[in-house]
Design a protein around this motif. Sequence first.
Motif, PDB file in Angstrom:
ATOM      1  N   GLY A  22       0.829  -1.214   0.000  1.00 42.79           N
ATOM      2  CA  GLY A  22       0.000   0.000   0.000  1.00 42.79           C
ATOM      3  C   GLY A  22       0.858   1.256   0.000  1.00 42.79           C
ATOM      4  N   PHE A  23       1.929   1.226   0.797  1.00 43.23           N
ATOM      5  CA  PHE A  23       2.824   2.381   0.881  1.00 43.23           C
ATOM      6  C   PHE A  23       3.561   2.588  -0.445  1.00 43.23           C
ATOM      7  CE2 PHE A  23       6.769   4.528   2.159  1.00 43.23           C
ATOM      8  CZ  PHE A  23       6.229   5.637   2.787  1.00 43.23           C
ATOM      9  N   SER A  24       3.948   1.478  -1.065  1.00 42.37           N
ATOM     10  CA  SER A  24       4.616   1.561  -2.373  1.00 42.37           C
ATOM     11  C   SER A  24       3.683   2.187  -3.402  1.00 42.37           C
ATOM     12  CB  SER A  24       5.030   0.162  -2.853  1.00 42.37           C
ATOM     13  OG  SER A  24       5.986  -0.378  -1.989  1.00 42.37           O
ATOM     14  N   ASP A  25       2.399   1.842  -3.340  1.00 44.53           N
ATOM     15  CA  ASP A  25       1.421   2.421  -4.275  1.00 44.53           C
ATOM     16  C   ASP A  25       1.410   3.945  -4.173  1.00 44.53           C
ATOM     17  OD1 ASP A  25       0.301   0.654  -5.969  1.00 44.53           O
ATOM     18  OD2 ASP A  25      -1.348   0.073  -4.645  1.00 44.53           O
ATOM     19  N   LEU A  26       1.429   4.436  -2.926  1.00 44.33           N
ATOM     20  CA  LEU A  26       1.461   5.895  -2.711  1.00 44.33           C
ATOM     21  C   LEU A  26       2.721   6.487  -3.323  1.00 44.33           C
ATOM     22  CD1 LEU A  26       0.487   6.319   1.055  1.00 44.33           C
ATOM     23  CD2 LEU A  26      -0.854   7.001  -0.938  1.00 44.33           C
ATOM     24  N   PHE A  27       3.859   5.818  -3.050  1.00 42.90           N
ATOM     25  CA  PHE A  27       5.156   6.305  -3.545  1.00 42.90           C
ATOM     26  C   PHE A  27       5.170   6.327  -5.075  1.00 42.90           C
ATOM     27  CE2 PHE A  27       9.523   5.393  -4.984  1.00 42.90           C
ATOM     28  CZ  PHE A  27      10.183   6.488  -4.438  1.00 42.90           C
ATOM     29  N   ILE A  28       4.690   5.235  -5.680  1.00 45.72           N
ATOM     30  CA  ILE A  28       4.723   5.117  -7.150  1.00 45.72           C
ATOM     31  C   ILE A  28       3.902   6.243  -7.790  1.00 45.72           C
ATOM     32  CG2 ILE A  28       3.995   3.677  -9.094  1.00 45.72           C
ATOM     33  CD1 ILE A  28       4.644   1.229  -7.143  1.00 45.72           C
ATOM     34  N   ASP A  29       2.731   6.539  -7.226  1.00 46.22           N
ATOM     35  CA  ASP A  29       1.906   7.614  -7.795  1.00 46.22           C
ATOM     36  C   ASP A  29       2.590   8.973  -7.675  1.00 46.22           C
ATOM     37  OD1 ASP A  29      -0.196   6.278  -8.866  1.00 46.22           O
ATOM     38  OD2 ASP A  29      -1.479   6.412  -7.076  1.00 46.22           O
ATOM     39  N   GLN A  30       3.267   9.192  -6.550  1.00 47.54           N
ATOM     40  CA  GLN A  30       3.886  10.516  -6.344  1.00 47.54           C
ATOM     41  C   GLN A  30       5.311  10.600  -6.904  1.00 47.54           C
ATOM     42  OE1 GLN A  30       3.272  12.197  -2.411  1.00 47.54           O
ATOM     43  NE2 GLN A  30       1.400  11.001  -2.192  1.00 47.54           N
ATOM     44  N   HIS A  31       5.920   9.458  -7.155  1.00 48.89           N
ATOM     45  CA  HIS A  31       7.291   9.435  -7.717  1.00 48.89           C
ATOM     46  C   HIS A  31       7.363   8.454  -8.879  1.00 48.89           C
ATOM     47  CE1 HIS A  31       8.995  11.679  -4.266  1.00 48.89           C
ATOM     48  NE2 HIS A  31       8.039  11.067  -3.609  1.00 48.89           N
ATOM     49  N   PRO A  32       6.715   8.764  -9.991  1.00 45.67           N
ATOM     50  CA  PRO A  32       6.816   7.852 -11.139  1.00 45.67           C
ATOM     51  C   PRO A  32       8.250   7.809 -11.658  1.00 45.67           C
ATOM     52  CG  PRO A  32       5.614   9.845 -11.745  1.00 45.67           C
ATOM     53  CD  PRO A  32       5.864   9.932 -10.275  1.00 45.67           C
ATOM     54  N   PRO A  33       8.624   6.726 -12.345  1.00 48.33           N
ATOM     55  CA  PRO A  33       9.999   6.633 -12.846  1.00 48.33           C
ATOM     56  C   PRO A  33      10.369   7.841 -13.708  1.00 48.33           C
ATOM     57  CG  PRO A  33       8.838   4.568 -13.171  1.00 48.33           C
ATOM     58  CD  PRO A  33       7.822   5.553 -12.714  1.00 48.33           C
ATOM     59  N   GLY A  34      11.568   8.353 -13.531  1.00 48.05           N
ATOM     60  CA  GLY A  34      12.000   9.547 -14.272  1.00 48.05           C
ATOM     61  C   GLY A  34      12.981   9.229 -15.383  1.00 48.05           C
ATOM     62  N   THR A  35      13.482   7.978 -15.412  1.00 45.41           N
ATOM     63  CA  THR A  35      14.410   7.577 -16.477  1.00 45.41           C
ATOM     64  C   THR A  35      13.964   6.210 -16.988  1.00 45.41           C
ATOM     65  OG1 THR A  35      15.993   6.226 -15.231  1.00 45.41           O
ATOM     66  CG2 THR A  35      16.274   8.626 -15.103  1.00 45.41           C
ATOM     67  N   PRO A  36      14.433   5.819 -18.181  1.00 48.58           N
ATOM     68  CA  PRO A  36      14.044   4.491 -18.695  1.00 48.58           C
ATOM     69  C   PRO A  36      14.864   3.354 -18.096  1.00 48.58           C
ATOM     70  CG  PRO A  36      15.265   5.726 -20.356  1.00 48.58           C
ATOM     71  CD  PRO A  36      15.168   6.613 -19.170  1.00 48.58           C
ATOM     72  N   PHE A  37      15.752   3.644 -17.141  1.00 48.74           N
ATOM     73  CA  PHE A  37      16.611   2.617 -16.542  1.00 48.74           C
ATOM     74  C   PHE A  37      16.047   2.247 -15.168  1.00 48.74           C
ATOM     75  CE2 PHE A  37      20.985   1.666 -14.596  1.00 48.74           C
ATOM     76  CZ  PHE A  37      20.932   0.353 -15.012  1.00 48.74           C
ATOM     77  N   LEU A  38      15.541   1.028 -15.041  1.00 43.98           N
ATOM     78  CA  LEU A  38      14.841   0.639 -13.813  1.00 43.98           C
ATOM     79  C   LEU A  38      15.728   0.733 -12.568  1.00 43.98           C
ATOM     80  CD1 LEU A  38      12.096  -0.368 -12.795  1.00 43.98           C
ATOM     81  CD2 LEU A  38      12.898  -2.711 -13.133  1.00 43.98           C
ATOM     82  N   ALA A  39      17.033   0.483 -12.745  1.00 42.89           N
ATOM     83  CA  ALA A  39      17.931   0.527 -11.579  1.00 42.89           C
ATOM     84  C   ALA A  39      18.007   1.921 -10.954  1.00 42.89           C
ATOM     85  CB  ALA A  39      19.324   0.058 -11.968  1.00 42.89           C
ATOM     86  N   ASP A  40      17.588   2.955 -11.706  1.00 47.36           N
ATOM     87  CA  ASP A  40      17.566   4.316 -11.140  1.00 47.36           C
ATOM     88  C   ASP A  40      16.368   4.508 -10.208  1.00 47.36           C
ATOM     89  OD1 ASP A  40      19.752   5.085 -12.594  1.00 47.36           O
ATOM     90  OD2 ASP A  40      18.608   6.078 -14.187  1.00 47.36           O
TER      91      ASP A  40
END
Lengths: 88, 260
Positions: free
Chosen positions: B76-94
């Motif tokens: 649930g906490f990750s869901d909140l984080f993902i919505d507010q911090h979507p990936p900013g680069t195409p490299f998943l390790a970032d």
Amino acid sequence: MSNSKILATAAITSVLALGLTAASGVMAADEKVEMEKCAGIVKAEMNDCGANGHACAGMAKTDGDAKEWVKLPKGTCEKLVGGVVLEG
Amino acid sequence: MNTPPESLKQLQTHFSEAVFSDQRGLIAESVMQQGELSAEQRVGIYRNSVHGILWQYLASLYPVCNQLVGEKFFEGFSDLFIDQHPPGTPFLADYGDGFSAFMREHDAFAKIRWINQVAELEWARHQAWHDTNQLVTDFSLLATLTEEQQLSAQFQLPDSMQILHSPYAIHQVWLAHQPEDYAGKIPLEEIQLQQDDYIIVWRSERQLQQVQINEQQWQFLSAVRQNKSLAELSEQFQEPVGVLLASAIQHGWIISFRNY
């Protein structure tokens, strides 16, 4: 000689006393080794790159998974029990 | 009057908004309804899929935090984080930087601040793992330097080296959650949480190393990272400088030097 100079000289002496020379595995910059992907022999969390439904190096969950690989110098994989060379 | 078609950029923006928030109205106008699923439900499939992948990825980055808070809360906490911090680069390790800061700002962690410190340690491990391996210098070459060159020599840590200080015993907490029988590992309930911890994490070949060091070693490595010369290190650390330097080189915490 200032105190710092004496301490610095003593520090260098301590390092030299360790007798550390270049690691035996060090290669010359122009020496290139041909590599290949070797599957089936990787310990959990030691795999290279993405494979097997996950995205990252180091994410293999089990030892010796047939789909997880590491890059090894060409010719090494065929000498390992369970080692399978992957194309590409 | 017909509505003008969306530009590709608008379409991508609306799709991204739909995936990383509950705002699916705008994209739904561009998606056809098919069968029993509404346009919004069809877009929702993508949202669930992206969230699922990123949540699993965060769980793999922060396995100890996941165990500490429980999988359900972590999801649930990750869901909140993902919505507010979507990936900013195409490299998943970032992806995943800022997770501990996000924890710190969340009320649920107000009384368990040490958990976000554990998250910082787990992120440091991730960063170290994804850095490059480097060759170790032949330190016997120090003998070839003039006295002035030795005094101005600067030492280098591995690029992957992460130097951490926490007011909590996060190394012990991390150890307590590992399946291996590491030396010094004790059960979580026996750990005295409120104690300063000095930790370094670095990558050596294909091994990730994590070691608890003392405050002086932490200060020494921090000073080395600031490119202080041997003369400056000697001035700052006085007599222990020899032991600190030799020990750091012997353990692989310092891997090369340069002189000017």
